[in-house]
Design a protein around this motif. Structure first.
Motif, PDB file in Angstrom:
ATOM      1  N   HIS B  64      83.135  68.021  45.230  1.00  0.00           N
ATOM      2  CA  HIS B  64      83.761  68.862  46.415  1.00  0.00           C
ATOM      3  C   HIS B  64      83.403  68.599  47.557  1.00  0.00           C
ATOM      4  O   HIS B  64      84.052  68.304  48.479  1.00  0.00           O
ATOM      5  N   ILE B 108      84.597  62.966  40.183  1.00  0.00           N
ATOM      6  CA  ILE B 108      85.193  64.410  40.204  1.00  0.00           C
ATOM      7  C   ILE B 108      85.117  65.005  38.822  1.00  0.00           C
ATOM      8  O   ILE B 108      85.354  64.010  37.685  1.00  0.00           O
ATOM      9  N   HIS B 110      86.999  66.427  36.705  1.00  0.00           N
ATOM     10  CA  HIS B 110      87.841  66.363  35.832  1.00  0.00           C
ATOM     11  C   HIS B 110      88.269  64.784  35.534  1.00  0.00           C
ATOM     12  O   HIS B 110      89.153  64.379  34.613  1.00  0.00           O
ATOM     13  N   ASP B 129      86.752  75.735  37.965  1.00  0.00           N
ATOM     14  CA  ASP B 129      87.709  75.023  38.870  1.00  0.00           C
ATOM     15  C   ASP B 129      89.097  75.027  38.308  1.00  0.00           C
ATOM     16  O   ASP B 129      89.094  74.698  36.889  1.00  0.00           O
ATOM     17  N   SER B 347      91.952  62.426  44.463  1.00  0.00           N
ATOM     18  CA  SER B 347      91.835  63.568  43.619  1.00  0.00           C
ATOM     19  C   SER B 347      91.871  63.536  42.300  1.00  0.00           C
ATOM     20  O   SER B 347      92.376  62.286  41.631  1.00  0.00           O
ATOM     21  N   CYS B 348      91.945  64.736  41.718  1.00  0.00           N
ATOM     22  CA  CYS B 348      91.697  64.724  40.098  1.00  0.00           C
ATOM     23  C   CYS B 348      93.182  64.496  39.576  1.00  0.00           C
ATOM     24  O   CYS B 348      93.394  64.308  38.384  1.00  0.00           O
ATOM     25  N   CYS B 411      91.239  65.723  49.339  1.00  0.00           N
ATOM     26  CA  CYS B 411      92.154  66.769  48.528  1.00  0.00           C
ATOM     27  C   CYS B 411      91.944  68.401  48.847  1.00  0.00           C
ATOM     28  O   CYS B 411      92.919  68.789  49.137  1.00  0.00           O
ATOM     29  N   LEU B 412      90.690  68.507  49.529  1.00  0.00           N
ATOM     30  CA  LEU B 412      90.592  69.901  50.193  1.00  0.00           C
ATOM     31  C   LEU B 412      89.626  69.826  51.517  1.00  0.00           C
ATOM     32  O   LEU B 412      89.591  70.709  52.066  1.00  0.00           O
ATOM     33  N   ASN B 430      97.081  67.632  44.697  1.00  0.00           N
ATOM     34  CA  ASN B 430      98.057  68.514  44.070  1.00  0.00           C
ATOM     35  C   ASN B 430      98.345  69.714  44.926  1.00  0.00           C
ATOM     36  O   ASN B 430      99.045  70.757  44.269  1.00  0.00           O
ATOM     37  N   ARG B 436      95.236  72.816  53.818  1.00  0.00           N
ATOM     38  CA  ARG B 436      94.413  72.610  52.847  1.00  0.00           C
ATOM     39  C   ARG B 436      93.629  71.077  53.157  1.00  0.00           C
ATOM     40  O   ARG B 436      92.361  70.873  52.612  1.00  0.00           O
TER      41      ARG B 436
HETATM   42  S1  SF4 Z   1      91.842  69.705  42.870  1.00  0.00           S
HETATM   43 FE1  SF4 Z   1      90.902  68.457  44.446  1.00  0.00          FE
HETATM   44  S2  SF4 Z   1      89.197  69.578  45.092  1.00  0.00           S
HETATM   45 FE2  SF4 Z   1      89.519  70.199  43.222  1.00  0.00          FE
HETATM   46  S3  SF4 Z   1      88.631  69.325  41.480  1.00  0.00           S
HETATM   47 FE3  SF4 Z   1      90.686  68.112  42.061  1.00  0.00          FE
HETATM   48  S4  SF4 Z   1      90.030  66.534  43.440  1.00  0.00           S
HETATM   49 FE4  SF4 Z   1      88.492  68.034  43.503  1.00  0.00          FE
END
Ligand code: SF4
Lengths: 203, 481
Positions: B64, B108, B110, B129, B347-348, B411-412, B430, B436
């Protein structure tokens, strides 16, 4: 865990739907390693303008909101990220109860873990509370009783809510969930042995 | 025996004990840990003198908060550095395996679980998460938990949980060319709403789902949380087994044969009942783009920004009006042609190798518009290496994309990768929540191919009109290593 039995306090309304945990506590406050001290970060991007000055339009910045301990919000409150910091920030800012028509699952669980009571009421009841809140101009108070599972004011409003028996039981007593699960250590160990044996037999 | 759903089969085999007040004590097979939601949990263990019960079932990485530019430099932000340091100290102290900054397996959380083969069918997988739902693509029951629960799982390897309800999302028809897994899940969320699956575990079924690759299935399951669901699942099949076979943490030899035998039983029995069911015609889906500040505020790329006044309820009208103001959009504006300042491929949800290939196919031989700053942030260091072996990094770099190291990144926006206020971004992530990707930033969610096309065009475009360039199709089942 902190217990919750009954709370009497001032209510403040934030009549918005889908308030996500990114709004409740923005990411720049997730870098710490403590659970405490997050109150000032609560709703940061709504509370303060980009230049750092308080946003006079934000509901919780109204003078009438000062000292509120019951937050009344729109549906799907706490959606999005699993960050427990959202519950910690609300609790640290003095909130004891959040009332909304519905909550996101992870946020709901996080509240219960921190003695912050999430109360789901029918949308019409939340709308009525919101209306009374506005009319009360900072003087509207509610009594939230977990034992009797009810929310009421002193002007005749009363609504019942329901919390899962397990969560209610844990909150009323303020029990340490980990400590309680560790009492089941023998069951957990037996479960692990059964699985190891099953794996060995079919190998 | 009564007919059971996939979810019920996985649930039943993990119940250690039913608590007298109703919920189950559920056993966890794999606990994934990252730097942001774990420090307070480890601190809790220290305070109470408890240990990690099964470090062998616990896997940690940093994602993150990590910078994605030069990895040879120290982390500049001292608070981020402290949090990263805390995880490495905690991992060492409690005996947990950690893929730290600089590890070839970092990425990441995931993305790395599946690519290592640590994510397996029939597992219960948790992580602090919400996008843990990603792992459900393998027929695992995988869901996000809060930090108190992280501490609970560390200490007991179990979680106290009330059995969720089930929802079948049944897809019919076939996806049109240019329509991807991301469009499937965005279209689904648009249909059922961001709280449509609250309290439920979704099982995605139907021919269009069966035809998806594992990576595409992960994209779908990933965004289950944006529909309010605890988890999303897809029954394992040959596609799943082909993906897992040979991965370093997947079973080998006789254990593999045994495992696949068991995994084949992980499917919903004929006649088993779900608590609710929705049907979606996948054939009618067009590429999706969000226009607002909630993933449910989504429509076809050929569509227009809705008029808040046309929405059915007062609260929806208010929310839409607020969203339009934040997004700097007016009702009736066509989405196609909307100028963007930034493009984020990452991102994931969409930063695995297939996502990068899909974007590279669009980008190859073209240039990022001069008005756009675009970046590619691979989901893991493995994905990055695989892409480099295929020359995708050159494709992106030559087009003018920044080529980064693995992490959550924009992503964040916890690390330095953020939008400036007012910037409009085409993003493969997402969440399009207010702020965000950076305070005042305006996010439009879409698929990798759509985001790549937006980078080149400098505005939102319908990628279906673009000629699919000449990237040779990669050998199937190619494995990142
Ligand atoms: S949603 Fe974004 S911040 Fe959350 S685990 Fe996935 S890539 Fe990382």
């Amino acid at each position: 865990m902190e217990s919750f039995v009954r709370h009497v306090g001032k209510a403040v309304a934030l009549p918005r739907e889908n308030v996500d945990t990114d709004q409740i506590i923005p990411k720049q406050f997730l870098k710490g390693v403590e659970r405490t001290g997050l109150g000032p970060a609560l709703f940061f991007d709504w509370r303060y303008r980009a230049d750092g000055s308080p946003n006079p339009d934000f509901e919780l910045n109204q003078p009438t909101a000062a000292g509120a301990s019951i937050l009344v919000a729109g549906a799907n409150f706490g959606c999005g990220s699993s960050r427990e910091h959202a519950a910690w920030a609300l609790a640290d800012a003095g909130f004891k109860v959040v009332i909304a028509p519905s909550f996101a699952d992870i946020f709901f669980a996080n509240c219960c873990q921190n003695g912050l009571l999430p109360v789901a009421l029918p949308a019409a009841a939340v709308a009525e509370i919101t209306r009374r809140c506005a009319a009360g101009r900072g003087a509207y108070r509610l009594t939230v009783d977990l034992e009797g599972e009810s929310v009421e004011d002193d002007q005749g409003f009363k609504a019942a809510f329901h919390l899962e028996p397990y969560r209610r039981f844990m909150l009323l007593r303020g029990l340490d969930e980990i400590g309680r699960t560790l009492l089941d250590e023998e069951r957990i160990a037996a479960f692990e042995r059964r699985r190891a044996i099953a794996a060995a037999i079919s190998a | 025996m009564t007919a059971r759903t996939l979810f019920e089969k996985v649930w039943d085999t993990h119940v250690v004990h039913r608590l007298p007040e109703g919920p189950a004590l559920l056993y966890v097979d794999l606990h994934l840990v990252h730097e942001v939601t774990s420090p307070q949990a480890f601190a809790g263990l220290r305070r109470t003198g408890r240990t990690v019960r099964r470090p062998d079932l616990t896997l940690a990485t940093v994602d993150h908060n990590v910078p994605t530019d030069d990895r040879s430099l120290p982390v500049k932000d001292p608070i981020s550095a402290k949090q990263l340091e805390a995880l490495s100290t905690n991992a060492r102290a409690f005996g947990v395996e950690l893929f730290d900054l600089g590890s070839p397996n970092q990425g990441i959380v995931h993305v790395i679980g599946p690519e290592l083969g640590a994510t397996q069918p029939g597992f219960v997988i948790v992580c602090g998460d919400s996008h843990t739902s990603t792992h459900g693509a393998f027929g695992a029951l995988a869901f996000g938990i809060g930090t108190s629960e992280v501490e609970h799982v560390l200490a007991t390897q179990c979680l106290v949980m009330t059995k969720p309800r089930t929802l079948e999302a049944h897809f019919t028809g076939a996806l049109a060319p240019g329509v991807t897994a991301k469009d499937v899940v965005l279209g689904f969320i648009g249909q059922i709403g961001t709280a449509g699956a609250t309290g439920h575990v979704i099982e995605y079924t139907g021919e269009p789902i069966r035809r998806l690759s594992m990576e595409e299935r992960m994209t779908v399951c990933n965004m289950s949380i944006e529909a309010g669901a605890r988890a999303g699942m897809i029954a394992p099949d040959d596609t799943t087994f082909a993906y897992l076979q040979g991965r370093e943490r997947a079973p080998k030899g006789a254990a593999w044969t045994r495992a696949t035998g068991e995994w084949r039983a992980l499917r919903t029995d004929p006649g088993a009942a779900y608590d609710s069911r929705v049907t979606i015609d996948a054939g009618r889906l067009a590429p999706q783009v969000t226009w607002g500040t909630s993933p449910g505020m989504v429509t076809d790329i050929t569509g227009r920004v809705p008029d808040p006044a046309s929405l059915p309820t007062e609260s929806e009208r208010q929310a839409a009006a607020r969203a339009l103001e934040y997004m700097g959009l007016s009702a009736g504006t066509a989405l196609e042609g909307l100028a963007v300042d930034r493009v984020f491929l990452g991102s994931c949800t969409n930063a695995r190798i297939e996502d990068l290939r899909a974007a590279a196919r669009v980008v190859r031989g073209r240039r990022v518009a001069s008005t756009v700053r675009a970046m590619v942030v691979p989901g893991s260091e493995r994905v990055r290496r695989q892409a480099e072996r295929e020359g995708l990094d050159h494709v992106f770099r030559e087009a003018g994309f920044e080529w980064r190291h693995a992490g959550c990144s924009m992503c964040l926006g916890m690390n330095p990768d953020t939008l400036q206020s007012g910037e409009r971004c085409a993003s493969t992530s997402n969440r399009n929540f207010e702020g965000r990707q950076g305070r005042g930033g305006r996010t439009h969610l879409m698929s990798p191919a759509m985001a790549a096309a937006a980078a080149v065009a400098g505005k939102l475009v319908d990628v279906r009109g673009w000629s699919q360039a000449d990237l040779p199709a990669p050998p199937s089942l190619e494995m990142a290593s």
